[in-house]
Motif scaffolding. Structure first.
Motif, PDB file in Angstrom:
ATOM      1  N   ASP A   1       0.813  -1.220   0.000  1.00  0.00           N
ATOM      2  CA  ASP A   1       0.000   0.000   0.000  1.00  0.00           C
ATOM      3  C   ASP A   1       0.849   1.273   0.000  1.00  0.00           C
ATOM      4  O   ASP A   1       0.307   2.384   0.051  1.00  0.00           O
ATOM      5  CB  ASP A   1      -0.951   0.000   1.198  1.00  0.00           C
ATOM      6  N   GLY A   2       2.181   1.137  -0.048  1.00  0.00           N
ATOM      7  CA  GLY A   2       3.064   2.296  -0.098  1.00  0.00           C
ATOM      8  C   GLY A   2       3.563   2.771   1.253  1.00  0.00           C
ATOM      9  O   GLY A   2       4.407   3.666   1.321  1.00  0.00           O
ATOM     10  N   SER A   3       3.083   2.202   2.337  1.00  0.00           N
ATOM     11  CA  SER A   3       3.537   2.601   3.670  1.00  0.00           C
ATOM     12  C   SER A   3       4.886   1.946   3.974  1.00  0.00           C
ATOM     13  O   SER A   3       5.220   0.904   3.407  1.00  0.00           O
ATOM     14  CB  SER A   3       2.504   2.201   4.724  1.00  0.00           C
ATOM     15  N   PRO A   4       5.685   2.547   4.874  1.00  0.00           N
ATOM     16  CA  PRO A   4       7.002   1.987   5.200  1.00  0.00           C
ATOM     17  C   PRO A   4       6.891   0.606   5.838  1.00  0.00           C
ATOM     18  O   PRO A   4       6.057   0.386   6.711  1.00  0.00           O
ATOM     19  CB  PRO A   4       7.591   3.008   6.182  1.00  0.00           C
ATOM     20  N   ALA A   5       7.744  -0.317   5.411  1.00  0.00           N
ATOM     21  CA  ALA A   5       7.779  -1.645   6.014  1.00  0.00           C
ATOM     22  C   ALA A   5       8.470  -1.584   7.373  1.00  0.00           C
ATOM     23  O   ALA A   5       9.333  -0.730   7.611  1.00  0.00           O
ATOM     24  CB  ALA A   5       8.510  -2.614   5.096  1.00  0.00           C
ATOM     25  N   SER A   6       8.102  -2.476   8.254  1.00  0.00           N
ATOM     26  CA  SER A   6       8.726  -2.567   9.573  1.00  0.00           C
ATOM     27  C   SER A   6      10.026  -3.359   9.474  1.00  0.00           C
ATOM     28  O   SER A   6      10.238  -4.116   8.518  1.00  0.00           O
ATOM     29  CB  SER A   6       7.783  -3.247  10.559  1.00  0.00           C
TER      30      SER A   6
END
Length: 329
Positions: free
Chosen positions: A294-299
């Motif tokens: 979804d384009g959010s930063p991965a952990s």
């Protein structure tokens, strides 16, 4: 002797490569905070250039608040507000992505590798090339290899190989660098025997190879009982290096394997050092993000897509470029 001649050539023709290498070596001793500060300076310079010279990015920066956000604001939130750059966008906005100062640059066309779909055409310039060569040289030094030492390259890109149709310039360059090229696209039993014979004759300090190709060559040597020269290091690239592949290569060649990661679009991004505890990103030349679908930063430790901002290609800036590979970060 060749190492001396090659260094003399670089001094005369590739000054940016040498100065970039020295700068990268100095950065190795800096703190993380100092490196981050230098990286931010590189990003700011790139974004200012993009604002002044690249219509596509000028529109984006204007929507974010104009030139002042680059000069005055904390920069990382500004950068991560940029939309992701895709191959589709590059094709559709080709003219607006070219830097308007191209006539003053020594530039050339390149294409992506096409591993994640249809290749896309890009523009790069001589400064990008020289800085990219400096990164390769830095990574080589980590393996104990220095320019001019004997090197075998088992590669699979026809654009790089030129085997059988080399120009005198290509032949001279390979002689000067003491490089011996082998075709990873042709690896039947007879070819692999010839390759192993050449390795035993040349006795390279380093073997640079496609990960899959050197793995198959190691398996062949082991299966056929062929003793093979042990180089100081093996550098793998252009493919995923799985643990079982590393184990086989190291067992057969009796040499440590260094994994290198990069792409044609943005050059070499990261490499292992002799600690072999992960890959080091070259922070002065690349800003790397790992994102979710979804384009959010991965952990940390999460699998995600690699997004790279190339900090050295001013001819056609690739800002937040979606490479398309997956990585655990």
């Amino acid at each position: 002797m060749r190492a001396f001649l090659y260094k003399a050539y670089l001094t005369a023709r590739r000054r940016v490569q040498l100065t970039t290498l020295r700068r990268l070596q100095r950065v190795e001793s800096l703190s993380a905070a100092d490196v981050a500060k230098l990286q931010e300076e590189q990003i700011r310079a790139l974004l200012l250039h993009a604002y002044e010279n690249v219509p596509y990015y000028r529109r984006i920066i204007e929507e974010l608040g104009g030139r002042r956000v680059i000069e005055k604001e904390v920069l990382m939130p500004v950068l991560t507000s940029f939309p992701f750059l895709t191959k589709k966008i590059i094709r559709e906005h080709w003219e607006d992505l070219k830097s308007q100062d191209l006539p003053s640059r020594k530039w050339y066309y390149n294409t992506s590798g096409g591993s994640t779909g249809e290749p896309v055409r890009l523009i790069q310039d001589d400064l990008f090339h020289q800085q990219g060569q400096a990164i390769k040289e830095l990574y080589d030094l980590w393996t104990g290899y220095r320019a001019g030492m004997p090197k075998v390259i088992l590669w699979g890109s026809e654009r790089d190989l030129f085997l059988g149709k080399e120009t005198w310039k290509v032949r001279f360059g390979r002689w000067l660098r003491n490089e011996h090229w082998l075709n990873a696209f042709r690896m039947g039993p007879s070819e692999m025997r010839q390759y192993l014979k050449l390795i035993n004759t040349v006795r390279p300090v380093q073997i640079l190879a496609y990960a899959e190709a050197i793995y198959e060559l190691a398996r062949f040597a082991e299966r056929e009982g062929i003793e093979v020269h042990s180089p100081r290091a093996i550098m793998t690239s252009a493919g995923t290096l799985y643990s079982y592949m590393r184990e086989t290569i190291q067992r057969v060649f009796r040499a440590p394997v260094f994994n290198r990661y990069g792409s044609r679009e943005v050059g070499d991004i990261a490499c292992e050092c002799n600690a072999h505890e992960g890959l080091h990103v070259c922070s002065l030349t690349h800003y790397v993000e790992i994102i979710r679908e979804d384009g959010s930063p991965a952990s940390p430790g999460e699998l995600g897509e690699v997004v790279v901002t190339s900090l050295t290609n001013y001819a056609m800036p690739l800002i937040r470029y979606r490479i398309g590979d997956m990585a655990a970060w």
